[in-house]
Design a protein around this motif. Sequence first.
Motif, PDB file in Angstrom:
ATOM      1  N   SER A  86       0.830  -1.204   0.000  1.00  0.00           N
ATOM      2  CA  SER A  86       0.000   0.000   0.000  1.00  0.00           C
ATOM      3  C   SER A  86       0.864   1.254   0.000  1.00  0.00           C
ATOM      4  O   SER A  86       0.580   2.222  -0.703  1.00  0.00           O
ATOM      5  CB  SER A  86      -0.915   0.011   1.222  1.00  0.00           C
ATOM      6  N   LEU A  87       1.912   1.257   0.784  1.00  0.00           N
ATOM      7  CA  LEU A  87       2.812   2.410   0.832  1.00  0.00           C
ATOM      8  C   LEU A  87       3.530   2.604  -0.499  1.00  0.00           C
ATOM      9  O   LEU A  87       3.710   3.742  -0.961  1.00  0.00           O
ATOM     10  CB  LEU A  87       3.815   2.265   1.969  1.00  0.00           C
ATOM     11  N   LEU A  88       3.945   1.491  -1.119  1.00  0.00           N
ATOM     12  CA  LEU A  88       4.599   1.588  -2.428  1.00  0.00           C
ATOM     13  C   LEU A  88       3.626   2.123  -3.480  1.00  0.00           C
ATOM     14  O   LEU A  88       3.983   2.976  -4.301  1.00  0.00           O
ATOM     15  CB  LEU A  88       5.145   0.227  -2.858  1.00  0.00           C
ATOM     16  N   ALA A  89       2.394   1.611  -3.464  1.00  0.00           N
ATOM     17  CA  ALA A  89       1.387   2.088  -4.422  1.00  0.00           C
ATOM     18  C   ALA A  89       1.116   3.567  -4.213  1.00  0.00           C
ATOM     19  O   ALA A  89       0.995   4.339  -5.170  1.00  0.00           O
ATOM     20  CB  ALA A  89       0.101   1.278  -4.268  1.00  0.00           C
ATOM     21  N   LEU A  90       1.036   3.977  -2.958  1.00  0.00           N
ATOM     22  CA  LEU A  90       0.823   5.374  -2.649  1.00  0.00           C
ATOM     23  C   LEU A  90       2.019   6.214  -3.081  1.00  0.00           C
ATOM     24  O   LEU A  90       1.864   7.298  -3.650  1.00  0.00           O
ATOM     25  CB  LEU A  90       0.562   5.539  -1.143  1.00  0.00           C
ATOM     26  N   GLY A  91       3.199   5.673  -2.871  1.00  0.00           N
ATOM     27  CA  GLY A  91       4.422   6.393  -3.237  1.00  0.00           C
ATOM     28  C   GLY A  91       4.548   6.589  -4.736  1.00  0.00           C
ATOM     29  O   GLY A  91       5.030   7.621  -5.195  1.00  0.00           O
ATOM     30  N   PHE A  92       4.136   5.588  -5.512  1.00  0.00           N
ATOM     31  CA  PHE A  92       4.211   5.716  -6.969  1.00  0.00           C
ATOM     32  C   PHE A  92       2.954   6.366  -7.548  1.00  0.00           C
ATOM     33  O   PHE A  92       3.009   7.032  -8.574  1.00  0.00           O
ATOM     34  CB  PHE A  92       4.407   4.350  -7.621  1.00  0.00           C
ATOM     35  N   GLY A  93       1.822   6.152  -6.906  1.00  0.00           N
ATOM     36  CA  GLY A  93       0.553   6.649  -7.426  1.00  0.00           C
ATOM     37  C   GLY A  93       0.386   8.143  -7.275  1.00  0.00           C
ATOM     38  O   GLY A  93      -0.153   8.804  -8.163  1.00  0.00           O
ATOM     39  N   LEU A  94       0.814   8.719  -6.153  1.00  0.00           N
ATOM     40  CA  LEU A  94       0.652  10.157  -5.945  1.00  0.00           C
ATOM     41  C   LEU A  94       1.419  10.994  -6.965  1.00  0.00           C
ATOM     42  O   LEU A  94       0.850  11.927  -7.538  1.00  0.00           O
ATOM     43  CB  LEU A  94       1.045  10.540  -4.518  1.00  0.00           C
ATOM     44  N   ALA A 118      -0.381  13.367  -9.660  1.00  0.00           N
ATOM     45  CA  ALA A 118      -0.025  14.784  -9.734  1.00  0.00           C
ATOM     46  C   ALA A 118       0.386  15.155 -11.156  1.00  0.00           C
ATOM     47  O   ALA A 118       0.030  16.227 -11.661  1.00  0.00           O
ATOM     48  CB  ALA A 118       1.101  15.094  -8.755  1.00  0.00           C
ATOM     49  N   LEU A 119       1.119  14.262 -11.823  1.00  0.00           N
ATOM     50  CA  LEU A 119       1.534  14.501 -13.203  1.00  0.00           C
ATOM     51  C   LEU A 119       0.312  14.566 -14.116  1.00  0.00           C
ATOM     52  O   LEU A 119       0.202  15.448 -14.973  1.00  0.00           O
ATOM     53  CB  LEU A 119       2.505  13.411 -13.667  1.00  0.00           C
ATOM     54  N   LEU A 120      -0.618  13.645 -13.941  1.00  0.00           N
ATOM     55  CA  LEU A 120      -1.831  13.656 -14.766  1.00  0.00           C
ATOM     56  C   LEU A 120      -2.687  14.879 -14.478  1.00  0.00           C
ATOM     57  O   LEU A 120      -3.277  15.468 -15.375  1.00  0.00           O
ATOM     58  CB  LEU A 120      -2.645  12.372 -14.533  1.00  0.00           C
ATOM     59  N   TRP A 121      -2.781  15.250 -13.197  1.00  0.00           N
ATOM     60  CA  TRP A 121      -3.547  16.444 -12.835  1.00  0.00           C
ATOM     61  C   TRP A 121      -2.944  17.683 -13.487  1.00  0.00           C
ATOM     62  O   TRP A 121      -3.653  18.524 -14.025  1.00  0.00           O
ATOM     63  CB  TRP A 121      -3.565  16.586 -11.308  1.00  0.00           C
ATOM     64  N   ASP A 122      -1.634  17.773 -13.454  1.00  0.00           N
ATOM     65  CA  ASP A 122      -0.932  18.896 -14.057  1.00  0.00           C
ATOM     66  C   ASP A 122      -1.057  18.837 -15.578  1.00  0.00           C
ATOM     67  O   ASP A 122      -1.094  19.867 -16.234  1.00  0.00           O
ATOM     68  CB  ASP A 122       0.542  18.870 -13.625  1.00  0.00           C
ATOM     69  N   ALA A 123      -1.153  17.637 -16.140  1.00  0.00           N
ATOM     70  CA  ALA A 123      -1.207  17.475 -17.593  1.00  0.00           C
ATOM     71  C   ALA A 123      -2.547  17.902 -18.162  1.00  0.00           C
ATOM     72  O   ALA A 123      -2.672  18.109 -19.361  1.00  0.00           O
ATOM     73  CB  ALA A 123      -0.923  16.021 -17.963  1.00  0.00           C
ATOM     74  N   GLN A 124      -3.562  18.061 -17.343  1.00  0.00           N
ATOM     75  CA  GLN A 124      -4.863  18.470 -17.851  1.00  0.00           C
ATOM     76  C   GLN A 124      -4.812  19.865 -18.460  1.00  0.00           C
ATOM     77  O   GLN A 124      -5.616  20.198 -19.315  1.00  0.00           O
ATOM     78  CB  GLN A 124      -5.918  18.432 -16.735  1.00  0.00           C
TER      79      GLN A 124
END
Length: 182
Positions: free
Chosen positions: A7-15, A19-25
Motif C-alpha cells: 500500500s505504501l509503495l502504491a501510494l508512493g508511486f501513485g501520488l 499529480a503529473l496527470l492532474w498537471d497534464a490536464q
Amino acid sequence: MRNRVLSLLALGFGLPAAALLWDAQAYRLSDLFAAFAEPTGLMRGCTDIPEAVALAETLQTRSLRIERYMGSLEEKKAEIVRAEAALRDRLAELKAQKATLRSRRDGTSQAVRSDIDRLVALYDQMKPAEAAAILTNLPSDFAAEILMRVNPETGARIIAAVEPRQAALLTAEMGARSVRKR
C-alpha cells in the motif's frame, strides 16, 4: 505487514503519477508524451556503450512516432468537428425543407378538401335522381366518398334512386372505406 508495504509503495508511486496527470490536464495530451530532453543531452558520456546508444535511438524513434500519432489525432479531431458542423448544417437544411414540404402539403390538402366540400355541396343541392344518374357513371370509390360526405337524408334519397345492384356496390364500398379509415 506485506499489505502495508504494498500500500505504501502504491501510494508512493501513485501520488506522483496522479499529480503529473492532474498537471497534464492544462496541456495537450501530446505535450504530456513529448520527449522531455534531447537524446544527445542524455547521451553525454555514454556514447561508448552500444546498448545505451541503441536504447537512446529507439526511444527517440518512439518519441517521434508518438508525436506524429498525437498530431494525427489532433487532425482527426479537427476533421470530426468539421464533419459534425457539416452534418448540423445539413440537418437544419433538411428540417427547413421538411417544413416547406409540410406547408405545401397542408395547403394542397386544404385545397383538395375545399374542392371536395364544394362538390359535396353541389350534390346536396341536386335532385336525387339526377345525382344518382351521375354517381353511377363515376368510379365506385369516388362515388362512395361523395355519398359518405353528403347530408345523410340526401344520400339515402340518392341511393334509393340508384338501381339496386349499383346501390349494393356503393354501400359495400362505403362500408369498406369506413373500415379502412379506422
